[in-house]
Design an enzyme around this catalytic site. Structure first.
Site, PDB file in Angstrom:
ATOM      1  N   ASP A 168       0.781  -1.241   0.000  1.00 26.99           N
ATOM      2  CA  ASP A 168       0.000   0.000   0.000  1.00 26.99           C
ATOM      3  C   ASP A 168       0.816   1.297   0.000  1.00 26.99           C
ATOM      4  O   ASP A 168       0.572   2.183  -0.786  1.00 26.99           O
ATOM      5  CB  ASP A 168      -0.918   0.021   1.226  1.00 26.99           C
ATOM      6  CG  ASP A 168      -1.668  -1.287   1.411  1.00 26.99           C
ATOM      7  OD1 ASP A 168      -1.711  -2.097   0.459  1.00 26.99           O
ATOM      8  OD2 ASP A 168      -2.221  -1.500   2.497  1.00 26.99           O
ATOM      9  N   GLU A 395       3.764  -9.394  11.288  1.00 23.39           N
ATOM     10  CA  GLU A 395       3.354  -8.952   9.952  1.00 23.39           C
ATOM     11  C   GLU A 395       4.597  -8.592   9.138  1.00 23.39           C
ATOM     12  O   GLU A 395       4.701  -8.934   7.961  1.00 23.39           O
ATOM     13  CB  GLU A 395       2.421  -7.745  10.104  1.00 23.39           C
ATOM     14  CG  GLU A 395       1.746  -7.307   8.825  1.00 23.39           C
ATOM     15  CD  GLU A 395       0.811  -6.129   9.036  1.00 23.39           C
ATOM     16  OE1 GLU A 395       0.781  -5.566  10.153  1.00 23.39           O
ATOM     17  OE2 GLU A 395       0.105  -5.767   8.076  1.00 23.39           O
TER      18      GLU A 395
HETATM   19  C1  9WN Z   1      -5.687  -2.747   3.065  1.00 23.15           C
HETATM   20  C2  9WN Z   1      -4.275  -7.847   4.999  1.00 23.15           C
HETATM   21  C3  9WN Z   1      -3.818  -6.697   4.121  1.00 23.15           C
HETATM   22  C4  9WN Z   1      -2.779  -7.144   3.075  1.00 23.15           C
HETATM   23  C5  9WN Z   1      -2.108  -5.959   2.386  1.00 23.15           C
HETATM   24  C6  9WN Z   1      -1.571  -5.026   3.452  1.00 23.15           C
HETATM   25  C7  9WN Z   1      -2.703  -4.580   4.372  1.00 23.15           C
HETATM   26  C8  9WN Z   1      -4.886  -3.385   4.209  1.00 23.15           C
HETATM   27  C9  9WN Z   1      -4.743  -2.406   5.363  1.00 23.15           C
HETATM   28  O1  9WN Z   1      -3.289  -5.695   4.989  1.00 23.15           O
HETATM   29  O2  9WN Z   1      -3.627  -3.810   3.637  1.00 23.15           O
HETATM   30  O3  9WN Z   1      -5.981  -3.702   2.087  1.00 23.15           O
HETATM   31  O4  9WN Z   1      -5.730  -2.185   6.066  1.00 23.15           O
HETATM   32  O5  9WN Z   1      -3.647  -1.850   5.547  1.00 23.15           O
HETATM   33  O6  9WN Z   1      -0.925  -3.937   2.881  1.00 23.15           O
HETATM   34  O7  9WN Z   1      -1.090  -6.414   1.545  1.00 23.15           O
HETATM   35  O8  9WN Z   1      -3.398  -7.941   2.117  1.00 23.15           O
HETATM   36  O9  9WN Z   1      -3.167  -8.499   5.543  1.00 23.15           O
END
Ligand code: 9WN
Length: 431
Positions: A168, A395
């Site tokens: 992101d 994470e």
């Molecule tokens: C938005 C769930 C997800 C991953 C993404 C990571 C993060 C979400 C957030 O978490 O994104 O989609 O709320 O930050 O960047 O890669 O799939 O683990």
């Protein structure tokens, strides 16, 4: 590799996040079902409970839109403490009745997960029956991107939101944050009440994310209308490599169930040529991303540029040169920092701006393995396992200290460590 304790801990993380039909990426931070998370998670489940792995995948596929897109989030209606909630994603006729989802996608690891999970099934009849049942939805999921996300005659796929990239707040997308976009509606973040603010995207990043969500939802998700005016439209090197690998693995499934290739060899060749021509950056020995809106390459090197190794878009010699160069730039770091320390946007604690991620390591390690670079693949797999053994199933990890950051008990870190332990690099895959 003998790691019974680690394996049990990894299994406990998955079981702790298991809701029966899907696995939360982490206990509080990400309570819904995420697209590429579930693909990685299913790869781990396949070593513990094959039926549970298939259920993870089928729950996600049941949220597929009728135009083929697999959304990035399938919302759990019982959960309200995640932002953005479903109210930000205006409804659309292509969404399946009764399933609440976001309106964008994520890197299509899913077809590769279906291939790998299928390969873990020892009974060829059961494997084939499962692949046959999933074939058509998977074909549509892969075909969605060339059909709805290409523009200007190129076969490369354009993503329309940083969340679609899965990485992101990568510095690759800072040009969009710098544009200073804001949504019209106020919003309240939940993430920074759960993990440290300094580990998460900034407020300016979130303003940009929410602005784009409003733009996409207002378009009614009609990409023929949206792409020509999309404020954020990029060829992401990692996403495109993952799509290519998905297409190759889908064709393997097609072959196993006696069908013609889903994506023709000519189309694959054209894609490969386009990728290598448009995205290669010789001085960095890395693939870069391309800002389609501005018509310029994005001048930022990150680990996403190694995705071509996973995709099988480079040969062994090029892969080795890419990894060697990246490693030299990251001297003193745990591999693979998501951004090399000499890049302007590097931040060792902030999410996709420097920390080490298990999924990126897994993608590159499996790619190196497939190219026959066994020693390099083994070294990366072992350093990944060592990081998790010391710091736990986080994470992400600090590239200098190895400390665990972000959410704890993170599902894909557990699932992919299970895969690395149970299917060691260079080991024989169960037929
Ligand atoms: C938005 C769930 C997800 C991953 C993404 C990571 C993060 C979400 C957030 O978490 O994104 O989609 O709320 O930050 O960047 O890669 O799939 O683990």
């Amino acid at each position: 590799m003998n790691n019974p304790g680690l394996l049990q801990q990894a299994e406990a993380v998955l079981r702790g996040n298991d809701l029966g039909h899907y696995t939360k990426p982490s206990p509080r931070l990400y309570p819904h079902q995420w697209n590429w998370d579930s693909a990685f998670i299913a790869i781990g489940w396949a070593h513990l409970d094959w039926s549970r792995a298939t259920r993870e995948i089928e729950t996600l596929l049941a949220a597929q839109w009728t135009d083929g897109m697999v959304p990035h989030i399938r919302y759990n209606p019982a959960v309200t403490d995640y932002h953005p909630g479903p109210d930000w994603w205006r409804d659309t006729p292509v969404r399946r009745e009764g399933v609440i989802t976001s309106g964008i996608s994520q890197p299509p690891v899913l077809p590769t997960a279906v291939y790998l999970v299928g390969m873990r099934q020892p009974d060829p009849g059961r494997r084939r029956a499962w692949w046959e049942r999933l074939y058509e939805p998977l074909r549509q999921a892969v075909a969605y991107f060339p059909q709805h996300r290409t523009t200007g005659g190129s076969s490369l796929i354009a993503v329309i939101h940083p969340w679609e990239s899965g990485l992101d707040n990568s510095p690759r997308w800072d040009f969009a944050t710098r544009a200073g976009w804001h949504p019209t509606r106020p919003y309240r973040r939940v993430d920074t009440t759960i993990v440290e603010r300094a580990h998460r995207p900034t407020q300016a990043d979130y303003d940009m994310y929410m602005y784009l969500v409003e733009q996409i939802a207002a378009s009614g998700y009609d990409m023929a209308v949206y792409l020509p005016r999309a404020p954020f439209l990029v060829y992401d090197a990692l996403f495109n490599a993952i799509w290519y690998r998905a297409a190759v693995d889908l064709n393997r499934i097609a072959d196993a169930v006696g069908r013609p290739p889903a994506i023709s060899p000519d189309a694959l060749r054209a894609f490969r040529d386009a990728y290598r021509t448009a995205l290669w950056h010789e001085p960095s020995r890395l693939f870069r991303d391309f800002d389609v809106r501005a018509g310029v390459p994005i001048p930022v090197d990150t680990g996403a540029g190694l995705g071509a190794i996973y995709g099988g878009l480079v040969d062994a010699e090029q892969a080795r040169a890419m990894v060697d160069h990246y490693r030299r730039r990251c001297a003193g770091c745990r591999m693979i920092p998501s951004v090399p320390p000499d890049e302007g946007g590097f931040d060792p604690e902030r999410y996709w701006r420097g920390p080490v991620w298990v999924n990126l390591n897994w993608l590159v390690a499996r790619g190196l393995e497939a190219l026959g670079l066994r020693a390099e693949a083994q070294a990366l797999a072992e350093s990944t396992i060592a990081l998790v053994r010391t710091a736990g199933f986080h994470e992400y990890y600090h590239p200098h200290t190895g400390a665990g950051l972000g959410g704890a008990d993170f599902s894909w870190s557990a699932a992919l460590v299970i895969d690395l332990l149970r299917r060691p690099v260079g080991g024989v895959e169960a037929e």
